[in-house]
Design an enzyme around this catalytic site. Structure first.
Site, PDB file in Angstrom:
ATOM      1  N   LYS A  66       4.445  -8.269  -6.920  1.00 18.65           N
ATOM      2  CA  LYS A  66       4.370  -7.381  -8.081  1.00 18.65           C
ATOM      3  C   LYS A  66       5.187  -6.116  -7.852  1.00 18.65           C
ATOM      4  O   LYS A  66       5.739  -5.560  -8.793  1.00 18.65           O
ATOM      5  CB  LYS A  66       2.923  -7.090  -8.464  1.00 18.65           C
ATOM      6  CG  LYS A  66       2.185  -6.130  -7.590  1.00 18.65           C
ATOM      7  CD  LYS A  66       0.734  -6.015  -8.019  1.00 18.65           C
ATOM      8  CE  LYS A  66      -0.132  -5.502  -6.918  1.00 18.65           C
ATOM      9  NZ  LYS A  66      -0.221  -4.049  -6.816  1.00 18.65           N
ATOM     10  N   ARG A 115      -8.842  -1.303  -9.651  1.00 20.33           N
ATOM     11  CA  ARG A 115      -9.067  -2.427  -8.749  1.00 20.33           C
ATOM     12  C   ARG A 115     -10.352  -3.167  -9.076  1.00 20.33           C
ATOM     13  O   ARG A 115     -10.598  -4.237  -8.535  1.00 20.33           O
ATOM     14  CB  ARG A 115      -9.161  -1.935  -7.289  1.00 20.33           C
ATOM     15  CG  ARG A 115      -7.818  -1.622  -6.678  1.00 20.33           C
ATOM     16  CD  ARG A 115      -7.982  -1.386  -5.177  1.00 20.33           C
ATOM     17  NE  ARG A 115      -6.833  -0.684  -4.644  1.00 20.33           N
ATOM     18  CZ  ARG A 115      -5.693  -1.280  -4.309  1.00 20.33           C
ATOM     19  NH1 ARG A 115      -5.557  -2.571  -4.447  1.00 20.33           N
ATOM     20  NH2 ARG A 115      -4.696  -0.566  -3.841  1.00 20.33           N
ATOM     21  N   ARG A 121       6.661 -13.775   7.704  1.00 16.31           N
ATOM     22  CA  ARG A 121       7.417 -12.536   7.673  1.00 16.31           C
ATOM     23  C   ARG A 121       7.548 -11.948   9.084  1.00 16.31           C
ATOM     24  O   ARG A 121       6.598 -11.937   9.850  1.00 16.31           O
ATOM     25  CB  ARG A 121       6.675 -11.547   6.761  1.00 16.31           C
ATOM     26  CG  ARG A 121       7.480 -10.376   6.340  1.00 16.31           C
ATOM     27  CD  ARG A 121       6.939  -9.798   5.072  1.00 16.31           C
ATOM     28  NE  ARG A 121       5.658  -9.102   5.278  1.00 16.31           N
ATOM     29  CZ  ARG A 121       5.093  -8.324   4.344  1.00 16.31           C
ATOM     30  NH1 ARG A 121       5.669  -8.165   3.175  1.00 16.31           N
ATOM     31  NH2 ARG A 121       3.952  -7.740   4.573  1.00 16.31           N
ATOM     32  N   ARG A 141       4.078  -8.306  12.327  1.00 13.77           N
ATOM     33  CA  ARG A 141       3.157  -7.181  12.257  1.00 13.77           C
ATOM     34  C   ARG A 141       1.723  -7.707  12.266  1.00 13.77           C
ATOM     35  O   ARG A 141       1.446  -8.788  11.769  1.00 13.77           O
ATOM     36  CB  ARG A 141       3.394  -6.378  10.975  1.00 13.77           C
ATOM     37  CG  ARG A 141       4.797  -5.795  10.896  1.00 13.77           C
ATOM     38  CD  ARG A 141       4.931  -4.885   9.713  1.00 13.77           C
ATOM     39  NE  ARG A 141       4.309  -5.472   8.532  1.00 13.77           N
ATOM     40  CZ  ARG A 141       4.249  -4.868   7.343  1.00 13.77           C
ATOM     41  NH1 ARG A 141       4.781  -3.680   7.181  1.00 13.77           N
ATOM     42  NH2 ARG A 141       3.690  -5.452   6.317  1.00 13.77           N
ATOM     43  N   ARG A 188      -7.510 -10.097   3.613  1.00 12.86           N
ATOM     44  CA  ARG A 188      -7.022  -9.244   2.529  1.00 12.86           C
ATOM     45  C   ARG A 188      -7.116  -9.980   1.195  1.00 12.86           C
ATOM     46  O   ARG A 188      -7.492  -9.407   0.175  1.00 12.86           O
ATOM     47  CB  ARG A 188      -5.570  -8.813   2.784  1.00 12.86           C
ATOM     48  CG  ARG A 188      -5.469  -7.651   3.764  1.00 12.86           C
ATOM     49  CD  ARG A 188      -4.097  -7.544   4.375  1.00 12.86           C
ATOM     50  NE  ARG A 188      -3.055  -7.209   3.427  1.00 12.86           N
ATOM     51  CZ  ARG A 188      -1.761  -7.452   3.632  1.00 12.86           C
ATOM     52  NH1 ARG A 188      -1.359  -8.049   4.736  1.00 12.86           N
ATOM     53  NH2 ARG A 188      -0.867  -7.087   2.749  1.00 12.86           N
TER      54      ARG A 188
END
Ligand SMILES: [Zn+2]
Length: 208
Positions: free
Chosen positions: A13, A88, A127, A154, A165
């Site tokens: 997004k 949220r 990633r 990471r 998450r």
């Protein structure tokens, strides 16, 4: 356009917001960035927010709504805004609607960039970031394509963290999506395609 952006972390997004900002100049209002800026500038709301953050508590809804309504007084938002990171939860959405109603600037759409969670997990866990220049690449890069630095994963891109998450996102945001669907404001776009194809759909859906 007065829009709220919705989408899981890693759905893309942010990329779509950046493209809208570039083409239409609509201000991108990221509540996370605004909070950090207000705290840094020491504004009254920033000081209030900092007291919660220092205590390790969540910043209350009314502080964030205060920041958003303050931001909407600035002239660059006259032609619209893209709200990112807030609301949220559906309770926050109701509060936001009330404020926007007072300002006579109701939402035109809640834009959901929708991507299957397994696809997001694949995207995020593959990633890799360069230790030297911060370039974001993928697991296919043996070394950084920009500077030949070492690529690493990471901590927040490991699978357990990503699943956590997404779990948090699902729990808080699913009711929010239902809320906007109920208001007939939800615009859902399939985000699992090429960035420009997704963007063309976003514009079409928003009537741009
Ligand atoms: Zn590099």
């Amino acid at each position: 356009m007065n829009i709220v952006l919705l989408g899981a972390p890693g759905a893309g997004k942010g990329t779509q917001a950046a493209k809208l900002v570039e083409e239409f100049g609509t201000p991108h209002i990221s509540t996370g960035d605004m909070l950090r800026a207000a705290v840094k500038a020491g504004t009254p709301l920033g000081k209030k927010a900092k007291s919660y953050m220092d205590a390790g508590d969540l910043v209350p809804d009314e502080v964030i709504i205060g920041l958003v309504t303050e931001r909407l007084q600035e002239p660059d938002t006259a032609r619209g805004f893209i709200l990112d990171g807030f609301p949220r939860t559906s309770a926050q959405a109701v509060a936001l609607d009330a404020e926007l109603g007072k300002l006579e600037r109701p939402l035109d759409a809640a834009l959901l960039v929708d991507v299957d969670f397994e696809v997001i997990i694949g995207r995020l866990t593959s990633r890799r970031m360069c230790r030297d220049c911060g370039h974001i690449g993928s697991a296919a890069d043996a070394v950084c394509p920009k500077c030949s630095g070492e690529m690493y994963q990471r901590d927040d891109d490991n699978e357990t963290t990503v699943r956590n998450r997404l779990d948090v996102y699902e729990k808080s945001t699913a009711p929010l999506i239902d809320y906007y669907r109920g208001c007939d404001l939800l615009v859902s776009i399939d985000g699992d395609r090429d960035v420009d194809v997704v963007y063309a759909d976003v514009k079409k859906a928003l009537g741009l």
